[in-house]
Enzyme design. Sequence first.
Site, PDB file in Angstrom:
ATOM      1  N   GLN A   1       7.189  -4.735 -13.634  1.00 14.73           N
ATOM      2  CA  GLN A   1       7.594  -5.998 -13.028  1.00 14.73           C
ATOM      3  C   GLN A   1       6.945  -7.219 -13.693  1.00 14.73           C
ATOM      4  O   GLN A   1       7.464  -8.318 -13.584  1.00 14.73           O
ATOM      5  CB  GLN A   1       7.277  -5.977 -11.531  1.00 14.73           C
ATOM      6  CG  GLN A   1       8.137  -4.968 -10.792  1.00 14.73           C
ATOM      7  CD  GLN A   1       7.867  -4.940  -9.309  1.00 14.73           C
ATOM      8  OE1 GLN A   1       6.970  -4.252  -8.856  1.00 14.73           O
ATOM      9  NE2 GLN A   1       8.629  -5.689  -8.534  1.00 14.73           N
TER      10      GLN A   1
ATOM     11  N   ARG B   1      -4.766  -4.856  -7.483  1.00 13.31           N
ATOM     12  CA  ARG B   1      -4.033  -3.588  -7.622  1.00 13.31           C
ATOM     13  C   ARG B   1      -2.933  -3.775  -8.667  1.00 13.31           C
ATOM     14  O   ARG B   1      -2.084  -4.664  -8.510  1.00 13.31           O
ATOM     15  CB  ARG B   1      -3.426  -3.197  -6.266  1.00 13.31           C
ATOM     16  CG  ARG B   1      -2.497  -2.026  -6.345  1.00 13.31           C
ATOM     17  CD  ARG B   1      -1.938  -1.609  -4.991  1.00 13.31           C
ATOM     18  NE  ARG B   1      -1.017  -0.536  -5.204  1.00 13.31           N
ATOM     19  CZ  ARG B   1       0.285  -0.542  -4.878  1.00 13.31           C
ATOM     20  NH1 ARG B   1       0.812  -1.577  -4.245  1.00 13.31           N
ATOM     21  NH2 ARG B   1       1.046   0.485  -5.162  1.00 13.31           N
TER      22      ARG B   1
ATOM     23  N   HIS C   1       4.239   3.613 -10.709  1.00 13.24           N
ATOM     24  CA  HIS C   1       5.024   2.625  -9.965  1.00 13.24           C
ATOM     25  C   HIS C   1       6.387   2.547 -10.652  1.00 13.24           C
ATOM     26  O   HIS C   1       6.817   1.503 -11.117  1.00 13.24           O
ATOM     27  CB  HIS C   1       4.296   1.277  -9.950  1.00 13.24           C
ATOM     28  CG  HIS C   1       4.758   0.323  -8.887  1.00 13.24           C
ATOM     29  ND1 HIS C   1       3.899  -0.243  -7.959  1.00 13.24           N
ATOM     30  CD2 HIS C   1       5.979  -0.177  -8.600  1.00 13.24           C
ATOM     31  CE1 HIS C   1       4.572  -1.066  -7.169  1.00 13.24           C
ATOM     32  NE2 HIS C   1       5.848  -1.047  -7.533  1.00 13.24           N
TER      33      HIS C   1
ATOM     34  N   ASN D   1       3.152   5.006  -5.992  1.00 13.58           N
ATOM     35  CA  ASN D   1       3.608   3.929  -5.130  1.00 13.58           C
ATOM     36  C   ASN D   1       4.949   4.309  -4.522  1.00 13.58           C
ATOM     37  O   ASN D   1       5.917   4.551  -5.243  1.00 13.58           O
ATOM     38  CB  ASN D   1       3.803   2.632  -5.928  1.00 13.58           C
ATOM     39  CG  ASN D   1       4.257   1.511  -5.017  1.00 13.58           C
ATOM     40  OD1 ASN D   1       3.507   1.104  -4.140  1.00 13.58           O
ATOM     41  ND2 ASN D   1       5.485   1.044  -5.172  1.00 13.58           N
ATOM     42  N   GLU D   2       5.013   4.395  -3.187  1.00 12.21           N
ATOM     43  CA  GLU D   2       6.268   4.517  -2.440  1.00 12.21           C
ATOM     44  C   GLU D   2       7.145   5.693  -2.889  1.00 12.21           C
ATOM     45  O   GLU D   2       8.221   5.507  -3.475  1.00 12.21           O
ATOM     46  CB  GLU D   2       7.055   3.197  -2.528  1.00 12.21           C
ATOM     47  CG  GLU D   2       6.269   2.003  -2.005  1.00 12.21           C
ATOM     48  CD  GLU D   2       7.060   0.693  -2.034  1.00 12.21           C
ATOM     49  OE1 GLU D   2       8.165   0.663  -2.607  1.00 12.21           O
ATOM     50  OE2 GLU D   2       6.571  -0.301  -1.471  1.00 12.21           O
TER      51      GLU D   2
ATOM     52  N   ASN E   1       2.416   0.188   2.525  1.00 10.95           N
ATOM     53  CA  ASN E   1       3.166  -1.022   2.203  1.00 10.95           C
ATOM     54  C   ASN E   1       4.073  -1.313   3.384  1.00 10.95           C
ATOM     55  O   ASN E   1       4.823  -0.436   3.829  1.00 10.95           O
ATOM     56  CB  ASN E   1       4.024  -0.827   0.951  1.00 10.95           C
ATOM     57  CG  ASN E   1       3.188  -0.628  -0.309  1.00 10.95           C
ATOM     58  OD1 ASN E   1       1.966  -0.770  -0.275  1.00 10.95           O
ATOM     59  ND2 ASN E   1       3.845  -0.308  -1.402  1.00 10.95           N
TER      60      ASN E   1
ATOM     61  N   TYR F   1       6.906  -4.113   5.013  1.00 15.07           N
ATOM     62  CA  TYR F   1       7.748  -5.300   4.844  1.00 15.07           C
ATOM     63  C   TYR F   1       8.551  -5.658   6.096  1.00 15.07           C
ATOM     64  O   TYR F   1       8.662  -6.805   6.457  1.00 15.07           O
ATOM     65  CB  TYR F   1       8.683  -5.130   3.641  1.00 15.07           C
ATOM     66  CG  TYR F   1       7.916  -5.242   2.343  1.00 15.07           C
ATOM     67  CD1 TYR F   1       7.637  -6.486   1.783  1.00 15.07           C
ATOM     68  CD2 TYR F   1       7.400  -4.107   1.711  1.00 15.07           C
ATOM     69  CE1 TYR F   1       6.883  -6.604   0.617  1.00 15.07           C
ATOM     70  CE2 TYR F   1       6.654  -4.220   0.544  1.00 15.07           C
ATOM     71  CZ  TYR F   1       6.397  -5.463   0.002  1.00 15.07           C
ATOM     72  OH  TYR F   1       5.642  -5.582  -1.139  1.00 15.07           O
TER      73      TYR F   1
ATOM     74  N   GLU G   1       0.475  -3.384   0.085  1.00 14.85           N
ATOM     75  CA  GLU G   1       1.481  -4.424  -0.175  1.00 14.85           C
ATOM     76  C   GLU G   1       1.960  -5.011   1.139  1.00 14.85           C
ATOM     77  O   GLU G   1       2.228  -4.275   2.092  1.00 14.85           O
ATOM     78  CB  GLU G   1       2.733  -3.861  -0.872  1.00 14.85           C
ATOM     79  CG  GLU G   1       2.578  -3.573  -2.332  1.00 14.85           C
ATOM     80  CD  GLU G   1       3.869  -3.042  -2.954  1.00 14.85           C
ATOM     81  OE1 GLU G   1       4.974  -3.394  -2.476  1.00 14.85           O
ATOM     82  OE2 GLU G   1       3.765  -2.258  -3.901  1.00 14.85           O
TER      83      GLU G   1
HETATM   84  O1  IFM Z   1       8.619  -5.409  -5.594  1.00 13.23           O
HETATM   85  C1  IFM Z   1       8.493  -4.307  -4.758  1.00 13.23           C
HETATM   86  C2  IFM Z   1       7.373  -3.403  -5.212  1.00 13.23           C
HETATM   87  O2  IFM Z   1       7.546  -2.982  -6.525  1.00 13.23           O
HETATM   88  C3  IFM Z   1       7.288  -2.184  -4.336  1.00 13.23           C
HETATM   89  N1  IFM Z   1       7.266  -2.530  -2.943  1.00 13.23           N
HETATM   90  C4  IFM Z   1       8.217  -3.489  -2.459  1.00 13.23           C
HETATM   91  C5  IFM Z   1       8.221  -4.720  -3.334  1.00 13.23           C
HETATM   92  C6  IFM Z   1       9.254  -5.732  -2.804  1.00 13.23           C
HETATM   93  O3  IFM Z   1      10.525  -5.174  -2.799  1.00 13.23           O
END
Ligand code: IFM
Length: 457
Positions: free
Chosen positions: A20, A77, A121, A165-166, A299, A301, A361
């Site tokens: 990213q 991180r 990731h 990650n996720e 994480n 959201y 996150e």
């Molecule tokens: O940008 C992402 C990240 O890479 C992983 N978690 C969610 C973020 C927002 O969508």
Amino acid sequence: MTNISFPKEFAWGVATSSYQIEGAAMEDGRGESIWDRFSKTPGKVRDGTNGDVACDHYHRFREDIALMKGLGIKHYRFSVAWPRIIPGGRGKVNPPGLDFYGRLVDALLEAGIEPYVTLYHWDLPQVLQDEGGWAKRSTAEAFVEYAGVVARSLGDRVKKWITHNEPWCASMLSYQMGIHAPGLKDYRAALAASHHVLLSHGLAVPVIRAASPGAEVGITLNLTPWVPASPSDADRDAARHFDGYFNRWFLDPLFGHHYPADMIADHIAAGHLPPEGLTVVKPGDLQEIAVKCDFLGINYYNRAVVRSDKVPEAQNEPRTVFVAPEKEWTEMGWEVYPDGLREILMRVHLDYRPRKIYITENGASYSTAPGEDGRVRDEKRLSFLRDHFIAARRAMEQGAPVAGYFVWSLMDNFEWDRGYSQRFGIVWVDYKTQQRIPKDSALWYRGVIAENALSVS
Ligand code: IFM
């Protein structure tokens, strides 16, 4: 004004990931990743962009570290790009790739910033995808090899490791829904991928520990609290299924249980698994996956409001509705629901008892641009973060062992299938000039870190 303070050692940080922000996609021997391939496939990324340049962090990491230092950030991180380290997925190591992360870690430590390294990731070497990617057990074995190489190289200086990650995104979003790379719509492959991602975590933890004595090792899950859209039996059952699909499928095996029996039954009934069930699980796998970790990364959201009617594009998952008409949404179309963070922290604390939790996150996409004076007045992000910090503090008062909070993200960056259309950063990035401007939320965050407290009126 009320002052909400945090424990003395609380780790305030920011998070990013390699694909990213780094750019330099073709430099210093980096191999192709599934995101290079996917983002260059027409129609996969909404604005047709890719991570070739992104925030050019590969060349500007010293400037970015200085920026963090100026904001008082002491915990960072970031993730390592597997194709920079082992371009062929397994075997030959690429020294310039390792050197880059060595320089990054040294510069962070010099600036008084502790590195938290995520090993995966989502930028899988494309060569491994060509063999089937995470749907194949051999990818889990390759991951362990890669994790060992990175941990032996950085393990004397890095003492916080996150394997993945996720995993839901790395498997279901990528192999079942086809929204992320590699863009498959194959439910069986997705369930196999989820198992191999978890297995690779379990196998890598002892390897990392051996190479990085005294380190803390964990995994990060994206977890979503949920509520049925109505009290009907159908909606309640859909909510049960959603929770199993999104949360329990990953939490249960990581914390010593089998994959949830109700979900195995649902998947067999829907034809996502053969009648024998999840046949990719071999004897001993579940013990490996349940390796004791030092922390769980969460994480958060938004929440899911779940109803039972089906949507074909979600491959017959129950429909999750994020519509709450009177509520606010971010530009991702995600409901702003701070108490969901408290809910999910308490649920994980009470049901699974991790030793420690980092919120690895949390953040919001708002595109607020610089004004004529150059200032970015991102009040919505600022109040989003403030309300979520308060929710985390409430969970801590109720017993959740939360040790740190990483805002997503340090800076605006490549938001996967949404390209550069979404801005999650507390620092504005002008992609033409690569100028960085700390937004109002970053300046406010600097105050929170300095005080280790929030003022709320
Ligand atoms: O940008 C992402 C990240 O890479 C992983 N978690 C969610 C973020 C927002 O969508």
